[in-house]
Write a protein that holds these residues in place. Structure first.
Motif, short mmCIF file in Angstrom:
data_model
loop_
_atom_site.label_atom_id
_atom_site.label_comp_id
_atom_site.label_asym_id
_atom_site.label_seq_id
_atom_site.Cartn_x
_atom_site.Cartn_y
_atom_site.Cartn_z
N ILE A 92 4.03 -16.74 6.20
CA ILE A 92 3.78 -15.41 5.63
C ILE A 92 3.49 -14.47 6.79
CG2 ILE A 92 2.38 -14.04 4.05
CD1 ILE A 92 1.73 -16.58 2.54
N PRO A 93 4.47 -13.72 7.25
CA PRO A 93 4.23 -12.74 8.31
C PRO A 93 3.73 -11.41 7.73
CG PRO A 93 6.58 -12.93 7.89
CD PRO A 93 5.91 -13.88 6.96
N ILE A 94 2.71 -10.85 8.37
CA ILE A 94 2.16 -9.55 7.99
C ILE A 94 2.24 -8.66 9.21
CG2 ILE A 94 0.15 -8.32 7.08
CD1 ILE A 94 -0.81 -10.96 5.91
N SER A 95 2.77 -7.46 9.05
CA SER A 95 2.95 -6.57 10.19
C SER A 95 2.79 -5.12 9.79
CB SER A 95 4.32 -6.79 10.84
OG SER A 95 5.34 -6.45 9.93
N THR A 96 2.53 -4.27 10.78
CA THR A 96 2.48 -2.83 10.60
C THR A 96 2.88 -2.17 11.90
OG1 THR A 96 1.12 -0.95 9.89
CG2 THR A 96 0.06 -2.62 11.27
N ASN A 97 3.21 -0.90 11.85
CA ASN A 97 3.53 -0.14 13.06
C ASN A 97 3.16 1.31 12.85
OD1 ASN A 97 6.19 1.48 12.30
ND2 ASN A 97 6.42 -0.59 11.47
N PHE A 98 2.81 1.97 13.93
CA PHE A 98 2.41 3.37 13.87
C PHE A 98 2.53 3.96 15.27
CE2 PHE A 98 -1.18 0.63 14.47
CZ PHE A 98 -1.90 1.21 15.51
N LYS A 99 2.41 5.25 15.37
CA LYS A 99 2.52 5.95 16.64
C LYS A 99 1.18 6.56 17.03
CE LYS A 99 7.40 7.11 17.11
NZ LYS A 99 8.36 8.19 17.43
N VAL A 100 0.93 6.60 18.35
CA VAL A 100 -0.25 7.27 18.90
C VAL A 100 0.21 8.21 20.00
CG1 VAL A 100 -1.84 5.41 18.32
CG2 VAL A 100 -0.67 5.39 20.52
N PHE A 101 -0.42 9.34 20.08
CA PHE A 101 -0.08 10.37 21.08
C PHE A 101 1.39 10.75 21.03
CE2 PHE A 101 -3.49 7.71 23.06
CZ PHE A 101 -4.54 8.60 22.85
N LYS A 148 0.02 2.37 5.09
CA LYS A 148 1.25 2.38 4.30
C LYS A 148 2.36 1.53 4.92
CE LYS A 148 0.63 6.74 1.85
NZ LYS A 148 1.23 8.05 1.53
N ASN A 149 2.30 1.31 6.23
CA ASN A 149 3.33 0.52 6.90
C ASN A 149 3.03 -0.97 6.89
OD1 ASN A 149 5.68 1.92 7.97
ND2 ASN A 149 4.21 3.19 9.07
N ILE A 150 1.90 -1.36 6.32
CA ILE A 150 1.59 -2.78 6.24
C ILE A 150 2.58 -3.44 5.29
CG2 ILE A 150 -0.10 -4.49 5.49
CD1 ILE A 150 -2.28 -2.62 6.43
N SER A 151 3.22 -4.50 5.76
CA SER A 151 4.21 -5.22 4.95
C SER A 151 3.99 -6.71 5.11
CB SER A 151 5.63 -4.86 5.38
OG SER A 151 5.86 -5.27 6.71
N LEU A 152 4.40 -7.44 4.11
CA LEU A 152 4.32 -8.90 4.17
C LEU A 152 5.56 -9.50 3.56
CD1 LEU A 152 3.45 -10.17 1.13
CD2 LEU A 152 1.38 -8.92 1.71
N GLN A 153 5.79 -10.76 3.90
CA GLN A 153 7.00 -11.46 3.48
C GLN A 153 6.66 -12.93 3.31
OE1 GLN A 153 10.17 -11.01 6.30
NE2 GLN A 153 11.79 -11.49 4.84
N TYR A 154 7.46 -13.60 2.48
CA TYR A 154 7.25 -15.04 2.30
C TYR A 154 8.54 -15.77 2.60
CZ TYR A 154 6.72 -19.59 0.10
OH TYR A 154 6.72 -20.94 -0.13
N ASN A 155 8.45 -16.82 3.45
CA ASN A 155 9.61 -17.63 3.81
C ASN A 155 9.26 -19.10 3.64
OD1 ASN A 155 11.19 -15.35 4.92
ND2 ASN A 155 9.60 -15.35 6.50
N PHE A 208 0.81 -1.22 0.00
CA PHE A 208 0.00 0.00 0.00
C PHE A 208 0.84 1.27 0.00
CE2 PHE A 208 -2.41 -3.32 2.21
CZ PHE A 208 -3.50 -3.41 1.35
N ALA A 209 2.15 1.12 -0.25
CA ALA A 209 3.04 2.29 -0.30
C ALA A 209 3.80 2.27 -1.61
CB ALA A 209 4.01 2.28 0.88
N SER A 210 3.97 3.45 -2.20
CA SER A 210 4.74 3.55 -3.43
C SER A 210 6.21 3.27 -3.15
CB SER A 210 4.58 4.95 -4.05
OG SER A 210 4.99 5.95 -3.13
N GLY A 211 6.95 2.92 -4.20
CA GLY A 211 8.33 2.51 -4.02
C GLY A 211 9.20 3.57 -3.40
N ASP A 212 9.00 4.85 -3.78
CA ASP A 212 9.83 5.92 -3.25
C ASP A 212 9.07 6.84 -2.31
OD1 ASP A 212 8.14 6.83 -5.16
OD2 ASP A 212 9.61 8.05 -6.24
N GLY A 213 7.87 6.43 -1.91
CA GLY A 213 7.06 7.26 -1.04
C GLY A 213 7.41 7.07 0.43
N VAL A 214 6.90 7.98 1.27
CA VAL A 214 7.12 7.89 2.70
C VAL A 214 6.13 6.91 3.30
CG1 VAL A 214 7.17 9.19 4.87
CG2 VAL A 214 7.96 10.27 2.76
N LYS A 215 6.65 5.95 4.06
CA LYS A 215 5.80 4.94 4.68
C LYS A 215 5.39 5.44 6.05
CE LYS A 215 8.27 1.27 2.24
NZ LYS A 215 9.14 2.21 1.53
#
Length: 902
Positions: free
Chosen positions: A490-499, A452-459, A440-447
């Motif tokens: 397949i791990p899916i994760s995101t992170n963000f800040k509050v307050f 936009k911080n949602i990411s996934l990976q395959y192992n 959900f984030a462009s290649g050169d955009g700010v995550k």
């Protein structure tokens, strides 16, 4: 006289000079009368030198030649450029036809260079004489240095014929590899053959006054090839010894050469007399070699070893050792007769990073019999005998430069417990992963933000795992018990800040396992017990879980004032709360009868004891709490003249963690783990501690009960277990003192430090007992004044360990020991070291080793002694340090008696 007659006069002189080779006279006259410089090189390589070339002479002859000149041309005297130089004077003697150079004289001509205090060039006889000068005190200085190609000779005087290249040298000094040669008279027949008389051969760098040497009557020396000698006698401190040889041969090639390796004799109580580490060295190539060594004992025991090293510059390097020992205890017919066959395989391989940036191959192998390092009679390494684990890894990895990037690796691993003799291997392990993707984030955009911080990976990971024992290693049953499977995640994760100050992380993980090994459980009426059968065939299961956490960082500063020694203390707190949920996967469970009554049943899953775990039929719903702390102080810097401050770490870490299980029927609050550590005294002292605190009480059997300890008449928290370790390393040097690594200890599975002593390398006692090779001291100043230096370099390492146990109200110190290891350099060539300790629980001295070493310049003497215990040992060695004369030694030792077991 007309100008034409003057010209004809000088032309005749030049022609006559050319035919008589008196070129120096002609050039001197021209230089003095006309001052011309046309025949001198305009680019002299050495300032102030005279340079004459063959082309310059031809130019002079061409300018004076006529069409009617019938004078027979002779070959010019010069074959190249001559450069001459002297500090005091350069003298030309026209009658004797010589040129004399005095004080720091130098001549450069064709392929040879000559430097000396005095040089005389006889240009008629084509001879060069060179010698020394005397200073005001009557001492000889400026010894000649003659260099031709790669050969360098430093004589007292020399005569050299420039045409035939023959020479006669007095007191010549030359170096061939590790061998230094000084001869009274030397004759150079040609570029490849030298003859010497009364020559001294030694590996001592002080060739004029060596501590030992071999006096040879006659020597034939072929540079870079060989040295052939006649009758030879060994001298120590100029005193002749009974060591005499009728003849000798030394290969001097720059490449390695094959040859025999002389064994070391000895005797012990179990095997009798022996010859150890004898064999043959094969110089197979510039890239690899092979040494085959063997041991033989008079009671029938024997050992074989093969060692090889290989390497290619900018590509790879490695080494491999294969060892086998057939040890016999006592004699046939006696009750204690025992045979023991032990082996060990070691292989290390590393690839140069420049060889291939996208792929890499490496290997570190150490496997074999579990008792090899404990029962080998050719090793004495207490560090390896207390080690209960051997491990190996061979891996290949490759990175595919795609978008997204793909990483792949293939590896084989081995883990072996030498106490239980259990072996775990993977043959092989395959792993691949796709780099993290942000859909959900462009290649050169700010995550930024949740989406936009949602990411996934395959192992993917695949294994063929084998568990076996030492006795079944590499036998058919070992491969029949192999288990094979694949795990996809397949791990899916995101992170963000509050307050603004709180960081939240959320993740979900999906796992799918494929396996070829399952089990089946059922009650067997005929056997009257529950039977478990292994099943072969493809099966799979899928699991998933969720996790979320929140954390922040808090800073607190306590100021005491700028006039205080401690101005402030800073406290950093990092609390973290995380929640994890895993649902129940009871669809993968089945019921089986426990007995024939038809009443008692239990659940099981066919994936029990699987490679990648098994699904659970219970819900996991838990809250994890953790707090980490760091403390640092701001203090005045005593070394600062401006009154500046510096930071001092008080506690690197102080951590608390626990867990609360919402689904547990009882004892929902888990034990509280406490750990911490710090470094003091400029990071030379390391302190680490850990403890377990339990809020629940225990019953008389030591089992936790659903009752808080404070409600049971105790304290708020119980202390079931705790440990403390302290390591202090310091030395006389101001630099940081690091533990000296003994290569032999590490290679044979021991420790990197010498707290358990330094392992004796019985195959090569030329190595130092103090973790340093002799070559490390080559760059140090070597003078007699060092023998009286008041500095005594020393180092000391202290290790303190304590373990407390109170799991069942024992209230005891389970283990309590203090160990130390140190070395002191009594003189630049005299070292003493020790390793010892004390066990406060057993009330006895731990493993103790005393080390003594004397550096005799080109010799080394050492004494290694373990005075008491099960590993008593002593060994004395004195021998030449250089490998070229390593067989000249005296090596005597008494190994500990081994008790052999299969």
């Amino acid at each position: 006289m007309t100008l034409q007659k003057v010209s004809q006069f000088f032309t005749k002189i030049l022609l006559k000079a050319l035919h008589t080779k008196l070129f120096h006279i002609v050039f001197s006259v021209i230089f003095l009368t006309l001052g011309t410089t046309s025949i001198f090189s305009q680019e002299n390589p050495i300032p102030g030198t005279i340079t004459l070339t063959k082309s310059d002479l031809e130019k002079v002859k061409d300018s004076t030649a006529t069409s009617t000149d019938t004078t027979k041309k002779k070959k010019p005297f010069l074959d190249g450029v001559v450069n001459m130089k002297a500090k005091e004077y350069e003298k030309l003697d026209q009658k004797k036809k010589t040129v004399t150079l005095h004080d720091e004289a130098e001549i450069y001509y064709t392929d040879f260079e000559l430097k000396a205090g005095r040089i005389v060039l006889d240009y008629e006889k084509n001879l060069v004489y060179a010698g020394r000068l005397k200073d005001s005190a009557g001492n000889y200085i400026q010894r000649p240095i003659f260099k031709q190609g790669d050969n360098v000779v430093e004589p007292d005087s020399i005569i050299f014929h420039t045409k035939s290249k023959r020479a006669k040298v007095w007191n010549s000094r030359t170096t061939q590899g590790e061998l230094f040669i000084k001869a009274e008279i030397s004759k150079k027949e040609n570029d490849s053959v030298y003859f010497m008389k009364n020559a001294r051969m030694t590996t001592s760098k002080n060739i004029d006054d060596p501590e030992y040497y071999f006096l040879v009557k006659r020597v034939k020396f072929v540079p870079k090839k060989k040295v052939v000698i006649s009758s030879t006698q060994m001298y120590i401190a100029d005193v002749p010894t009974p060591i005499w040889l009728p003849f000798g041969y030394f290969p001097m090639t720059e490449k390695s050469t094959s040859g025999f390796i002389m064994p070391t004799p000895g005797q012990n109580n179990q095997q009798g007399y022996f010859l150890q580490n004898g064999g043959y060295y094969f110089a197979l190539s510039d890239y690899y070699d092979l040494a085959v060594l063997g041991d033989y004992y008079t009671n029938g025991s024997y050992g074989l070893r093969a060692e090889t090293s290989y390497g290619k510059r900018y590509k790879f390097n490695g080494r491999a050792n294969v060892r086998f020992e057939n040890n016999i205890q006592s004699e046939k017919g006696f009750p204690d007769y025992q045979k023991s066959r032990q082996y060990n395989i070691q292989w290390s391989h590393s690839q140069d990073s420049k060889a291939s940036p996208n792929s890499r191959f490496s290997a570190s192998v150490n496997l074999g019999s579990s008792q090899y390092f404990r029962q080998s009679v050719n090793l004495n390494n207490i560090g390896s005998t207390v080690n209960n684990n051997l491990s190996s890894s061979v891996s290949y990895s490759k990175t595919f430069q795609t978008v997204p990037q793909v990483n792949m690796s293939l590896s084989t691993t081995h883990s072996q417990n030498t106490n239980t003799q259990q072996i775990d291997m993977t043959l092989p392990t395959f792993q691949a992963s796709v780099d993290r993707i942000f859909p959900f984030a462009s290649g050169d955009g700010v995550k930024k933000g949740i989406i936009k911080n949602i990411s996934l990976q395959y192992n993917i990971r695949g294994e063929n795992r084998i568990r076996t024992t030492d006795s079944l290693f590499f036998k058919p049953q070992m491969f029949r018990d192999a288990r094979t499977g694949f795990q996809h995640s397949i791990p899916i994760s995101t992170n963000f800040k509050v307050f603004k100050h709180f960081s939240i992380t959320a993740s979900a993980n999906y796992n799918e396992v494929w396996t070829l090994n399952t089990i089946e459980k059922f009650y067997s009426a005929t056997e009257n017990k529950v039977v478990t059968l292994d099943q072969k065939g493809f099966e799979s299961f899928r699991t998933y879980n969720f996790n979320a956490g929140i954390g922040t960082t808090l800073y607190g500063t306590f100021n005491f004032g700028e006039d205080k020694k401690i101005e402030a203390i800073r406290h950093v707190v990092r609390p973290n709360i995380s929640y994890g949920y895993t649902p129940s996967f009871d669809q993968y469970f089945e019921r089986y009868a426990l007995d024939a009554t038809g009443i008692n049943f239990a659940d099981y899953t066919k994936f029990d004891n699987g490679l990648f775990g098994s699904p659970s039929n219970s819900i996991s719903n838990a809250l994890n709490l953790s707090v980490s702390n760091t403390f640092e102080a701001k203090v005045k810097d005593k070394e600062s003249k401006k009154g500046e401050t510096k930071k001092v770490m008080l506690l690197n870490n102080l951590n608390f963690s626990t867990r609360y299980d919402f689904t547990a029927d009882s004892l929902k609050l888990k034990e509280i783990s406490v750990s911490g550590g710090t470094q003091l005294f400029k990071q030379k002292m390391s302190i680490n501690f850990a403890a377990i605190l339990d809020p629940y009480a225990i019953d008389n059997s030591g089992k936790r009960i659903e009752k808080f300890n404070i409600d049971n008449g105790g304290s708020l928290l119980r202390l079931p277990r705790a440990n403390l370790t302290l390591n202090y390393s310091f030395s006389s040097s101001s630099s940081d003192n690091k533990s000296k690594t003994s290569e032999q200890n590490v290679q044979n599975g021991g420790r990197e430090d010498d707290l358990f002593g330094v392992g004796a390398d019985l195959s090569d006692n030329r190595q130092s007992l103090f973790g340093k090779d002799k070559e490390e001291n080559d760059g140090k100043k070597d003078s007699n004044s060092e023998w009286y230096n008041t500095k005594l370099p020393w180092d000391l390492r202290i290790a303190y360990s304590m373990n407390y146990n109170n799991t069942n109200r024992q209230d005891e110190i389970a283990s309590h020991s203090l160990m130390a290891s140190g070395n002191i350099e009594l003189a630049p060539r005299w070292k003493v070291g020790f390793s010892s300790g004390y066990d406060f629980v057993q009330k006895g001295v731990t493993f103790t080793q005393l080390r003594f070493e004397r550096d005799l310049e080109s010799w080394r003497m050492s004494f290694n002694w373990v005075p008491f215990g099960q590993n008593t040992y002593w060994g004395f060695f004195i021998g030449i340090s250089s490998s070229i004369l390593s067989d000249i030694k005296y090596d005597k030792r008494q190994l500990p008696d081994r008790v052999f077991r299969q």
